[in-house]
Scaffold this motif. Structure first.
Motif, PDB file in Angstrom:
ATOM      1  N   VAL A  41      -4.257   6.253  -6.222  1.00  0.00           N
ATOM      2  CA  VAL A  41      -4.583   4.889  -5.796  1.00  0.00           C
ATOM      3  C   VAL A  41      -3.262   4.143  -5.605  1.00  0.00           C
ATOM      4  CG1 VAL A  41      -5.708   2.727  -6.414  1.00  0.00           C
ATOM      5  CG2 VAL A  41      -6.760   4.907  -7.052  1.00  0.00           C
ATOM      6  N   PHE A  42      -3.040   3.647  -4.410  1.00  0.00           N
ATOM      7  CA  PHE A  42      -1.819   2.898  -4.104  1.00  0.00           C
ATOM      8  C   PHE A  42      -2.128   1.411  -4.156  1.00  0.00           C
ATOM      9  CE2 PHE A  42       0.864   0.996  -0.591  1.00  0.00           C
ATOM     10  CZ  PHE A  42       2.021   0.909  -1.355  1.00  0.00           C
ATOM     11  N   VAL A  43      -1.430   0.692  -5.032  1.00  0.00           N
ATOM     12  CA  VAL A  43      -1.605  -0.757  -5.135  1.00  0.00           C
ATOM     13  C   VAL A  43      -0.537  -1.412  -4.278  1.00  0.00           C
ATOM     14  CG1 VAL A  43      -1.763  -2.741  -6.679  1.00  0.00           C
ATOM     15  CG2 VAL A  43      -2.496  -0.473  -7.480  1.00  0.00           C
ATOM     16  N   ALA A  44      -0.957  -2.075  -3.207  1.00  0.00           N
ATOM     17  CA  ALA A  44      -0.028  -2.699  -2.266  1.00  0.00           C
ATOM     18  C   ALA A  44       0.275  -4.124  -2.733  1.00  0.00           C
ATOM     19  CB  ALA A  44      -0.632  -2.714  -0.866  1.00  0.00           C
ATOM     20  N   ILE A  45       1.512  -4.334  -3.153  1.00  0.00           N
ATOM     21  CA  ILE A  45       1.907  -5.635  -3.698  1.00  0.00           C
ATOM     22  C   ILE A  45       2.862  -6.319  -2.724  1.00  0.00           C
ATOM     23  CG2 ILE A  45       3.053  -6.811  -5.606  1.00  0.00           C
ATOM     24  CD1 ILE A  45       2.213  -4.510  -7.404  1.00  0.00           C
ATOM     25  N   PRO A  46       2.505  -7.510  -2.225  1.00  0.00           N
ATOM     26  CA  PRO A  46       3.438  -8.260  -1.367  1.00  0.00           C
ATOM     27  C   PRO A  46       4.616  -8.758  -2.203  1.00  0.00           C
ATOM     28  CG  PRO A  46       1.176  -9.064  -1.151  1.00  0.00           C
ATOM     29  CD  PRO A  46       1.217  -8.196  -2.367  1.00  0.00           C
ATOM     30  N   GLY A  47       5.837  -8.575  -1.714  1.00  0.00           N
ATOM     31  CA  GLY A  47       7.024  -9.027  -2.425  1.00  0.00           C
ATOM     32  C   GLY A  47       7.853  -9.967  -1.584  1.00  0.00           C
ATOM     33  N   GLU A  48       8.947 -10.449  -2.176  1.00  0.00           N
ATOM     34  CA  GLU A  48       9.820 -11.366  -1.458  1.00  0.00           C
ATOM     35  C   GLU A  48      10.534 -10.671  -0.309  1.00  0.00           C
ATOM     36  OE1 GLU A  48      12.480 -13.180  -4.185  1.00  0.00           O
ATOM     37  OE2 GLU A  48      10.907 -14.209  -5.336  1.00  0.00           O
ATOM     38  N   ARG A  49      10.881  -9.398  -0.508  1.00  0.00           N
ATOM     39  CA  ARG A  49      11.649  -8.677   0.504  1.00  0.00           C
ATOM     40  C   ARG A  49      10.802  -7.702   1.314  1.00  0.00           C
ATOM     41  NH1 ARG A  49      17.126  -7.099  -2.949  1.00  0.00           N
ATOM     42  NH2 ARG A  49      17.737  -9.260  -3.472  1.00  0.00           N
ATOM     43  N   VAL A  50       9.872  -7.034   0.652  1.00  0.00           N
ATOM     44  CA  VAL A  50       9.024  -6.060   1.345  1.00  0.00           C
ATOM     45  C   VAL A  50       7.573  -6.287   0.951  1.00  0.00           C
ATOM     46  CG1 VAL A  50      10.828  -4.311   1.498  1.00  0.00           C
ATOM     47  CG2 VAL A  50       9.328  -4.355  -0.489  1.00  0.00           C
ATOM     48  N   ASP A  51       6.689  -5.861   1.823  1.00  0.00           N
ATOM     49  CA  ASP A  51       5.250  -5.974   1.593  1.00  0.00           C
ATOM     50  C   ASP A  51       4.676  -4.569   1.451  1.00  0.00           C
ATOM     51  OD1 ASP A  51       2.533  -6.369   1.634  1.00  0.00           O
ATOM     52  OD2 ASP A  51       2.560  -7.815   3.268  1.00  0.00           O
ATOM     53  N   GLY A  52       4.092  -4.287   0.287  1.00  0.00           N
ATOM     54  CA  GLY A  52       3.540  -2.969   0.044  1.00  0.00           C
ATOM     55  C   GLY A  52       2.524  -2.529   1.081  1.00  0.00           C
ATOM     56  N   HIS A  53       1.858  -3.480   1.706  1.00  0.00           N
ATOM     57  CA  HIS A  53       0.857  -3.127   2.717  1.00  0.00           C
ATOM     58  C   HIS A  53       1.476  -2.374   3.892  1.00  0.00           C
ATOM     59  CE1 HIS A  53      -1.056  -6.383   0.449  1.00  0.00           C
ATOM     60  NE2 HIS A  53      -2.227  -5.873   0.839  1.00  0.00           N
ATOM     61  N   ALA A  65      -5.619   8.462  -1.845  1.00  0.00           N
ATOM     62  CA  ALA A  65      -7.013   8.429  -1.406  1.00  0.00           C
ATOM     63  C   ALA A  65      -7.541   7.014  -1.266  1.00  0.00           C
ATOM     64  CB  ALA A  65      -7.883   9.200  -2.400  1.00  0.00           C
ATOM     65  N   ALA A  66      -6.847   6.036  -1.841  1.00  0.00           N
ATOM     66  CA  ALA A  66      -7.343   4.655  -1.793  1.00  0.00           C
ATOM     67  C   ALA A  66      -6.180   3.698  -1.917  1.00  0.00           C
ATOM     68  CB  ALA A  66      -8.347   4.409  -2.910  1.00  0.00           C
ATOM     69  N   VAL A  67      -6.397   2.491  -1.426  1.00  0.00           N
ATOM     70  CA  VAL A  67      -5.409   1.436  -1.543  1.00  0.00           C
ATOM     71  C   VAL A  67      -6.092   0.182  -2.075  1.00  0.00           C
ATOM     72  CG1 VAL A  67      -5.713   0.786   0.890  1.00  0.00           C
ATOM     73  CG2 VAL A  67      -3.689   0.024  -0.341  1.00  0.00           C
ATOM     74  N   ILE A  68      -5.446  -0.489  -3.001  1.00  0.00           N
ATOM     75  CA  ILE A  68      -5.875  -1.809  -3.455  1.00  0.00           C
ATOM     76  C   ILE A  68      -4.910  -2.813  -2.847  1.00  0.00           C
ATOM     77  CG2 ILE A  68      -6.157  -3.347  -5.441  1.00  0.00           C
ATOM     78  CD1 ILE A  68      -6.796  -0.906  -7.137  1.00  0.00           C
ATOM     79  N   GLY A  69      -5.428  -3.747  -2.062  1.00  0.00           N
ATOM     80  CA  GLY A  69      -4.572  -4.719  -1.400  1.00  0.00           C
ATOM     81  C   GLY A  69      -5.323  -5.950  -0.998  1.00  0.00           C
ATOM     82  N   THR A  70      -4.601  -6.877  -0.406  1.00  0.00           N
ATOM     83  CA  THR A  70      -5.218  -8.159  -0.026  1.00  0.00           C
ATOM     84  C   THR A  70      -5.773  -8.136   1.390  1.00  0.00           C
ATOM     85  OG1 THR A  70      -3.057  -9.004   0.699  1.00  0.00           O
ATOM     86  CG2 THR A  70      -3.702  -9.427  -1.588  1.00  0.00           C
ATOM     87  N   ARG A  71      -5.589  -7.034   2.098  1.00  0.00           N
ATOM     88  CA  ARG A  71      -6.122  -6.936   3.458  1.00  0.00           C
ATOM     89  C   ARG A  71      -6.278  -5.484   3.856  1.00  0.00           C
ATOM     90  NH1 ARG A  71      -0.620  -8.186   4.219  1.00  0.00           N
ATOM     91  NH2 ARG A  71       0.516  -6.648   5.516  1.00  0.00           N
ATOM     92  N   GLN A  72      -7.082  -5.249   4.887  1.00  0.00           N
ATOM     93  CA  GLN A  72      -7.257  -3.929   5.453  1.00  0.00           C
ATOM     94  C   GLN A  72      -5.988  -3.543   6.224  1.00  0.00           C
ATOM     95  OE1 GLN A  72     -10.300  -2.205   5.257  1.00  0.00           O
ATOM     96  NE2 GLN A  72      -9.514  -0.394   6.335  1.00  0.00           N
ATOM     97  N   THR A  73      -5.589  -2.290   6.120  1.00  0.00           N
ATOM     98  CA  THR A  73      -4.448  -1.804   6.890  1.00  0.00           C
ATOM     99  C   THR A  73      -4.908  -0.688   7.819  1.00  0.00           C
ATOM    100  OG1 THR A  73      -3.753  -0.011   5.392  1.00  0.00           O
ATOM    101  CG2 THR A  73      -3.038  -2.258   4.836  1.00  0.00           C
ATOM    102  N   GLU A  74      -3.973  -0.157   8.590  1.00  0.00           N
ATOM    103  CA  GLU A  74      -4.325   0.891   9.544  1.00  0.00           C
ATOM    104  C   GLU A  74      -4.475   2.252   8.876  1.00  0.00           C
ATOM    105  OE1 GLU A  74      -1.463   0.873  12.653  1.00  0.00           O
ATOM    106  OE2 GLU A  74      -2.061  -1.105  13.412  1.00  0.00           O
ATOM    107  N   VAL A  81     -10.328  -4.454  -1.168  1.00  0.00           N
ATOM    108  CA  VAL A  81      -9.695  -5.709  -0.757  1.00  0.00           C
ATOM    109  C   VAL A  81      -9.915  -6.759  -1.846  1.00  0.00           C
ATOM    110  CG1 VAL A  81      -9.587  -7.509   0.996  1.00  0.00           C
ATOM    111  CG2 VAL A  81     -10.044  -5.134   1.667  1.00  0.00           C
ATOM    112  N   VAL A  82      -8.810  -7.319  -2.320  1.00  0.00           N
ATOM    113  CA  VAL A  82      -8.846  -8.263  -3.443  1.00  0.00           C
ATOM    114  C   VAL A  82      -8.078  -9.532  -3.065  1.00  0.00           C
ATOM    115  CG1 VAL A  82      -8.996  -6.422  -5.155  1.00  0.00           C
ATOM    116  CG2 VAL A  82      -6.748  -7.264  -4.440  1.00  0.00           C
ATOM    117  N   GLU A  83      -8.228 -10.568  -3.863  1.00  0.00           N
ATOM    118  CA  GLU A  83      -7.499 -11.806  -3.596  1.00  0.00           C
ATOM    119  C   GLU A  83      -6.025 -11.679  -3.964  1.00  0.00           C
ATOM    120  OE1 GLU A  83      -9.253 -15.205  -5.373  1.00  0.00           O
ATOM    121  OE2 GLU A  83     -11.164 -15.007  -4.302  1.00  0.00           O
ATOM    122  N   GLU A  84      -5.732 -10.943  -5.039  1.00  0.00           N
ATOM    123  CA  GLU A  84      -4.345 -10.825  -5.491  1.00  0.00           C
ATOM    124  C   GLU A  84      -4.153  -9.447  -6.100  1.00  0.00           C
ATOM    125  OE1 GLU A  84      -0.672 -10.982  -6.984  1.00  0.00           O
ATOM    126  OE2 GLU A  84      -2.272 -10.926  -8.471  1.00  0.00           O
TER     127      GLU A  84
END
Length: 483
Positions: A41-53, A65-74, A81-84
């Motif tokens: 499970v990949f947790v995509a965390i937006p950062g100041e310099r890079v965005d995990g998404h 196999a899965a991603v936890i993030g604030t938006r759908q990706t390609e 999809v979560v708020e934070e």
């Protein structure tokens, strides 16, 4: 964590699933796409310099196999999809820990102004002798590191060890809400982060949150030698375990009431600054005395070992196994009192991971003792202290840095090399005490030192100065001409 279906992952993380609810995900949870594994499970965390998404495709290629993030990706993965993202990671960790605690997982937490990581590493090694243990490497002690470590446990894990830092009131309490510790250790209350908290009493208030969440049948493991830590006892209904370097019967009178008391007697040190002692354990009216020979360097390791021993015994380990494991335990996290000797004989003591007044005191005193032992063997031996800023000290920062210079001179350090914004203050202190000191740029330090066969160098500063690069250059021989 145990492998689960995507629907359960979404439920536990508190998000909306976009993808196959039956898809199997886990066991690994990662925040770095480069560390993704098959099914992870990949947790995509937006950062100041890079965005995990932006790295979900890389995670997919590595087998996620899965991603936890604030938006759908390609990426063609199940998406939760979560708020934070960080909050979702915390919710997931809370559920993972709760499930394993139902079948007997023991959760332990460690906090303090200094020594957290070294004590956590010792504690993990003591527990590993009794059963499978999960513990972070390094100082993974914040709102990302703590839940990420928790997600590493599985159905076989017997012990989970968490290191907890505090940046303000309520922070430790929040981390405890994720881990639900049944054994909590408080090491000390010093001046680290004084600039953020304003007073040692405020720091104590924040650190003490780690024992307030304990259940009545849990254990609060407290430092009997630190008044601010000892004063936390009324804040918990849990059982009390104490550790102390002091001989209470002869020096302090009646010791604090509790169910477990761990102390050291017959403390001795060898020429390599490795300490041995007799571990004294008193519980239920019974006392046992066991020999210990530590492998790590420095007097402060005795305190760390006693705290770890008290925590492990409270968790259910036998004193005999604890003493045996203490004698074989090694340093696990990098850049903490690492002594390395070059082929030419020069020694580098790399303690560059972090610094505060308490840890600086221990490191410089250790340097002084090592230098004296080396001089006894070779009169040409010299000692150097490469010292950088201690951050977040508030209004007392100038004077605390001057004291570093004075402390080095009192330990007969031949030269102090100061780096950083407070370098001039360090130099002032050293010169006030009659010593030799100078300011240098970090990348120039190694080349400016001329090391001989019996010389020893301490390298220490707060994390932000990255002085481990100086230690690495010195070990690579990038110093002045040998004499």
């Amino acid at each position: 964590m145990r492998t689960m279906d995507a629907a359960t992952l979404a439920e536990w993380a508190g998000g909306e699933l976009q993808g196959d609810p039956q898809a199997q995900v886990g066991p690994d949870v990662v925040i770095d796409a480069r560390k993704a594994t098959e099914g992870s499970v990949f947790v995509a965390i937006p950062g100041e310099r890079v965005d995990g998404h932006d790295f979900t495709g890389q995670a997919q290629a590595a087998g996620a196999a899965a991603v936890i993030g604030t938006r759908q990706t390609e990426a063609e993965l199940a998406h939760v999809v979560v708020e934070e993202s960080v909050a979702a990671l915390s919710r997931l960790a809370r559920q993972v820990v709760a499930r394993e605690q139902q079948r007997g997982l023991v959760s332990l937490a460690v906090t303090g102004s200094s020594g957290k990581t070294s004590t956590k590493d010792l504690l993990a090694q003591l527990l590993e002798a009794d059963g499978p243990t999960v513990s972070p490497v390094g100082s993974f002690n914040n709102e990302i590191g703590v839940p990420l470590t928790a997600c590493s446990i599985d159905a076989e894990t017997r012990y989970l060890v968490s290191e907890m830092g505090a940046r303000g009131l309520g922070h430790v309490a929040w981390l405890c809400s994720l881990m639900a510790p049944s054994v909590s250790l408080v090491l000390n209350v010093g001046t680290a982060h004084l600039g953020e908290f304003g007073s040692r009493e405020a720091i104590a208030q924040a650190k003490g949150e780690i024992i307030e969440s304990l259940p009545a049948d849990g254990w609060a493991v407290l430092n009997a030698d630190d008044p601010l830590v000892a004063g936390m006892a009324p804040r918990t209904s849990a059982r009390l375990a104490w550790w102390s370097r002091t001989n209470w019967s002869t020096q302090l009178g009646e010791r604090p009431a509790g169910d477990l008391f761990v102390s050291a007697s017959q403390v001795q040190v060898n020429a390599l600054e490795q300490y041995g002692f007799v571990l004294e354990v008193e519980r239920d009216g019974q006392q046992v005395s066991l020999p210990v020979q530590l492998q790590q360097l420095g007097s402060h390791q005795v305190s760390n070992a006693l705290a770890a021993a008290a925590g492990a015994i409270a968790a259910g380990c036998s004193p005999e196994q604890v003493a045996s494991s203490l004698s074989t335990a090694t340093a696990r996290s990098p850049w903490r009192m690492e002594m390395s000797v070059r082929e030419d004989g020069a020694a580098v003591l790399n303690d560059a991971y972090n610094a505060n007044p308490g840890s600086m005191l221990e490191a410089i005193n250790t340097l002084g003792r090592i230098a004296r032992a080396r001089r006894d063997e070779d009169s040409s031996s010299r000692s150097f202290a490469v010292l950088g800023d201690m951050l977040e000290l508030g209004d007392d920062a100038d004077e605390l840095h001057r004291e570093l210079g004075r402390l080095a001179v009192r330990n007969r350090v031949d030269e102090v090399v100061a780096v950083g914004s407070f370098a001039e203050r360090i130099v002032e202190g050293a010169r006030q005490a009659g010593g030799s000191a100078r300011v240098a740029e970090r990348d120039e330090v190694a080349g400016s030192l001329t090391l001989g066969r019996a010389d020893v160098v301490l390298v220490k500063a707060s994390r932000g100065l990255a002085l481990e690069t100086v230690a690495a250059a010195l070990l690579a021989g990038k110093s002045g001409v040998q004499r």
